[in-house]
Design a protein around this motif. Structure first.
Motif, PDB file in Angstrom:
ATOM      1  N   ASP A  25      49.015  57.579  24.909  1.00 53.14           N
ATOM      2  CA  ASP A  25      48.060  57.219  23.849  1.00 53.14           C
ATOM      3  C   ASP A  25      48.227  55.750  23.458  1.00 53.14           C
ATOM      4  O   ASP A  25      47.244  55.002  23.345  1.00 53.14           O
ATOM      5  N   PHE A  26      49.481  55.349  23.237  1.00 57.89           N
ATOM      6  CA  PHE A  26      49.752  53.950  22.919  1.00 57.89           C
ATOM      7  C   PHE A  26      49.279  53.049  24.056  1.00 57.89           C
ATOM      8  O   PHE A  26      48.696  51.981  23.819  1.00 57.89           O
ATOM      9  N   GLY A  27      49.555  53.452  25.279  1.00 58.78           N
ATOM     10  CA  GLY A  27      49.177  52.630  26.433  1.00 58.78           C
ATOM     11  C   GLY A  27      47.682  52.423  26.521  1.00 58.78           C
ATOM     12  O   GLY A  27      47.210  51.302  26.798  1.00 58.78           O
ATOM     13  N   LEU A  90      54.323  53.492  10.341  1.00 59.81           N
ATOM     14  CA  LEU A  90      53.462  54.427   9.622  1.00 59.81           C
ATOM     15  C   LEU A  90      52.098  53.817   9.340  1.00 59.81           C
ATOM     16  O   LEU A  90      51.056  54.450   9.573  1.00 59.81           O
ATOM     17  N   VAL A  91      52.083  52.583   8.838  1.00 53.31           N
ATOM     18  CA  VAL A  91      50.811  51.919   8.548  1.00 53.31           C
ATOM     19  C   VAL A  91      50.001  51.740   9.828  1.00 53.31           C
ATOM     20  O   VAL A  91      48.775  51.954   9.846  1.00 53.31           O
ATOM     21  N   ALA A  92      50.668  51.359  10.918  1.00 52.67           N
ATOM     22  CA  ALA A  92      49.976  51.166  12.189  1.00 52.67           C
ATOM     23  C   ALA A  92      49.348  52.467  12.675  1.00 52.67           C
ATOM     24  O   ALA A  92      48.198  52.476  13.157  1.00 52.67           O
ATOM     25  N   LEU A  93      50.063  53.577  12.554  1.00 52.72           N
ATOM     26  CA  LEU A  93      49.518  54.872  12.978  1.00 52.72           C
ATOM     27  C   LEU A  93      48.331  55.283  12.117  1.00 52.72           C
ATOM     28  O   LEU A  93      47.351  55.850  12.623  1.00 52.72           O
ATOM     29  N   ALA A 121      46.271  46.898  17.775  1.00 48.23           N
ATOM     30  CA  ALA A 121      47.435  46.605  16.930  1.00 48.23           C
ATOM     31  C   ALA A 121      48.144  47.890  16.518  1.00 48.23           C
ATOM     32  O   ALA A 121      49.390  47.946  16.486  1.00 48.23           O
ATOM     33  N   GLY A 122      47.376  48.943  16.211  1.00 45.16           N
ATOM     34  CA  GLY A 122      47.966  50.206  15.802  1.00 45.16           C
ATOM     35  C   GLY A 122      48.653  50.940  16.924  1.00 45.16           C
ATOM     36  O   GLY A 122      49.399  51.901  16.670  1.00 45.16           O
ATOM     37  N   SER A 123      48.423  50.516  18.143  1.00 47.59           N
ATOM     38  CA  SER A 123      49.117  51.090  19.298  1.00 47.59           C
ATOM     39  C   SER A 123      50.296  50.224  19.729  1.00 47.59           C
ATOM     40  O   SER A 123      51.371  50.736  20.059  1.00 47.59           O
ATOM     41  N   ALA A 124      50.103  48.907  19.737  1.00 48.70           N
ATOM     42  CA  ALA A 124      51.150  47.997  20.214  1.00 48.70           C
ATOM     43  C   ALA A 124      52.338  47.945  19.258  1.00 48.70           C
ATOM     44  O   ALA A 124      53.495  47.906  19.703  1.00 48.70           O
ATOM     45  N   GLY A 165      62.607  47.118  22.550  1.00 51.53           N
ATOM     46  CA  GLY A 165      61.203  47.090  22.156  1.00 51.53           C
ATOM     47  C   GLY A 165      60.295  46.647  23.281  1.00 51.53           C
ATOM     48  O   GLY A 165      59.213  47.217  23.494  1.00 51.53           O
ATOM     49  N   LEU A 166      60.699  45.629  24.018  1.00 49.83           N
ATOM     50  CA  LEU A 166      59.907  45.185  25.173  1.00 49.83           C
ATOM     51  C   LEU A 166      59.837  46.271  26.237  1.00 49.83           C
ATOM     52  O   LEU A 166      58.826  46.408  26.938  1.00 49.83           O
ATOM     53  N   THR A 167      60.911  47.038  26.350  1.00 48.05           N
ATOM     54  CA  THR A 167      60.924  48.128  27.330  1.00 48.05           C
ATOM     55  C   THR A 167      59.892  49.193  26.991  1.00 48.05           C
ATOM     56  O   THR A 167      59.077  49.570  27.837  1.00 48.05           O
ATOM     57  N   THR A 168      59.912  49.685  25.762  1.00 50.87           N
ATOM     58  CA  THR A 168      58.955  50.724  25.400  1.00 50.87           C
ATOM     59  C   THR A 168      57.521  50.191  25.415  1.00 50.87           C
ATOM     60  O   THR A 168      56.600  50.898  25.847  1.00 50.87           O
ATOM     61  N   LEU A 169      57.316  48.964  24.994  1.00 50.85           N
ATOM     62  CA  LEU A 169      55.971  48.386  25.009  1.00 50.85           C
ATOM     63  C   LEU A 169      55.411  48.326  26.424  1.00 50.85           C
ATOM     64  O   LEU A 169      54.275  48.753  26.679  1.00 50.85           O
ATOM     65  N   SER A 170      56.195  47.828  27.372  1.00 55.37           N
ATOM     66  CA  SER A 170      55.712  47.667  28.740  1.00 55.37           C
ATOM     67  C   SER A 170      55.600  49.007  29.466  1.00 55.37           C
ATOM     68  O   SER A 170      54.638  49.243  30.206  1.00 55.37           O
TER      69      SER A 170
END
Length: 337
Positions: A25-27, A90-93, A121-124, A165-170
């Motif tokens: 979903d984030f991706g 939480l705000v991003a979600l 933004a709410g996903s990244a 953080g870079l790991t989960t983002l990518s």
């Protein structure tokens, strides 16, 4: 096996399920501005996760609730010491959920563009901050003799956690691209497949460095195996995408996320929150746990309701298993401006 260990394992499983399911979903949200050439393409992408994204977030709620009930001291330190990053998540979600609902309310390019930015933004932000949070959980944080967090927000922004953080983002971006190749058709699926190779190369660098650092600094002998599985999963997903075996590619990125999460929790055990001040101040599965009676009641509740929830969510994915195409997208029904 002690109930404390059972609940540590169950919480690890819940976080694994959350990262696998919410990860794509984030991706998809992260890739929305880059793969969607026009409004219809972007609607295809959003509709690919539309029936399941809110159900996927239930895994986060259950993981948080299980942590609160099984390990209240762990929960208390996380929500006090990690207050600001968790508030941002939480705000991003919330913003992302609102954007999904409001994007199509007006038939306006500017209106939709603004909500597309909110979805991105709410996903990244959560994709990045979950890695930072778990990097700090594995590395440890300053705890005093009473197990109280004594650090600041800037203590959480250390190199190891930022690499996490870079790991989960990518990796989530890669997972989302593979999911789009599997769940959509036409131009969107084609562009997603072409993007997988580049995203795979990008993900391997921080993920490989993060897992190697984790293994050398915190790992155990058996976590070398999960580290290797994570690396092979990413490489295999790239190969399967090149062969247009989208189902296998998605399975392999999911396996890479499972293996990565297993490496983190395996490196953490038997502690749940190490102390960088003094090892004697660390929270463990023993000193952070609820009473045996509480854990026993929780175990019976989990035995009864967990299969029901899994069956229901599996049925949801089966009902919405078909690919989403441009032809399946109806005309815009938003109010005219």
């Amino acid at each position: 096996m002690p109930l404390t260990d059972i609940w540590f394992l169950l919480i690890a499983v819940l976080w694994t399920g959350y990262f696998v399911l919410e990860g794509f979903d984030f991706g998809v949200g992260i890739l929305l501005p880059f793969l969607g050439r026009d409004n219809t393409d972007r609607r295809v992408m959003i509709n690919s996760i539309g029936p399941v994204w809110d159900g996927n977030e239930v895994w986060l709620l259950v993981a948080g609730g299980a942590t609160f009930a099984a390990f209240p001291l762990w929960y208390a330190n996380l929500f006090s010491g990690f207050y600001l990053p968790l508030l941002i998540i939480l705000v991003a979600l919330i913003v992302r959920g609102v954007a999904f609902e409001f994007r199509g309310k007006l038939d306006s390019t500017g209106w939709r563009r603004g909500w597309d930015v909110a979805i991105f933004a709410g996903s990244a932000a959560p994709a990045l901050l979950w890695g930072v949070a778990f990097g700090n959980i594995v590395r440890g944080v300053p705890l005093d003799a009473e197990h109280h967090f004594t650090g600041s927000f800037f203590d959480l922004l250390n190199p190891y956690a930022l690499l996490g953080g870079l790991t989960t983002l990518s990796v989530f971006a890669l997972h989302g691209a593979v999911f789009l190749a599997l769940k959509t058709d036409g131009d969107v699926a084609g562009r997603a497949r072409r993007l997988v190779r580049g995203l795979g190369v990008v993900a391997i660098v921080p993920a490989g460095a993060f897992l190697l650092w984790t293994q050398l600094a915190h790992g155990h002998g058996w976590t070398w195996a999960t580290t290797a599985v994570a690396a092979l999963g990413v490489a295999g997903a790239i190969a399967m995408t090149d062969l247009r075996r989208d189902g296998w590619a998605f399975t392999l990125t999911a396996l890479a996320i499972v293996a990565t999460t297993a490496t983190l929790f395996g490196s953490l055990y038997p502690e749940v929150l190490p102390s960088t001040t003094d090892a004697a101040n660390s929270l463990t599965t023993t000193n952070a746990a609820s009473t045996p009676y509480t854990l026993k009641i929780m175990t019976w509740v989990a035995v009864v309701f967990t299969p029901i929830v899994l069956l229901y969510q599996g049925w949801t994915y089966w009902v919405f298993r078909k690919r989403v195409t441009r032809a399946s997208i109806p005309d815009s029904q938003g109010l005219p401006v």
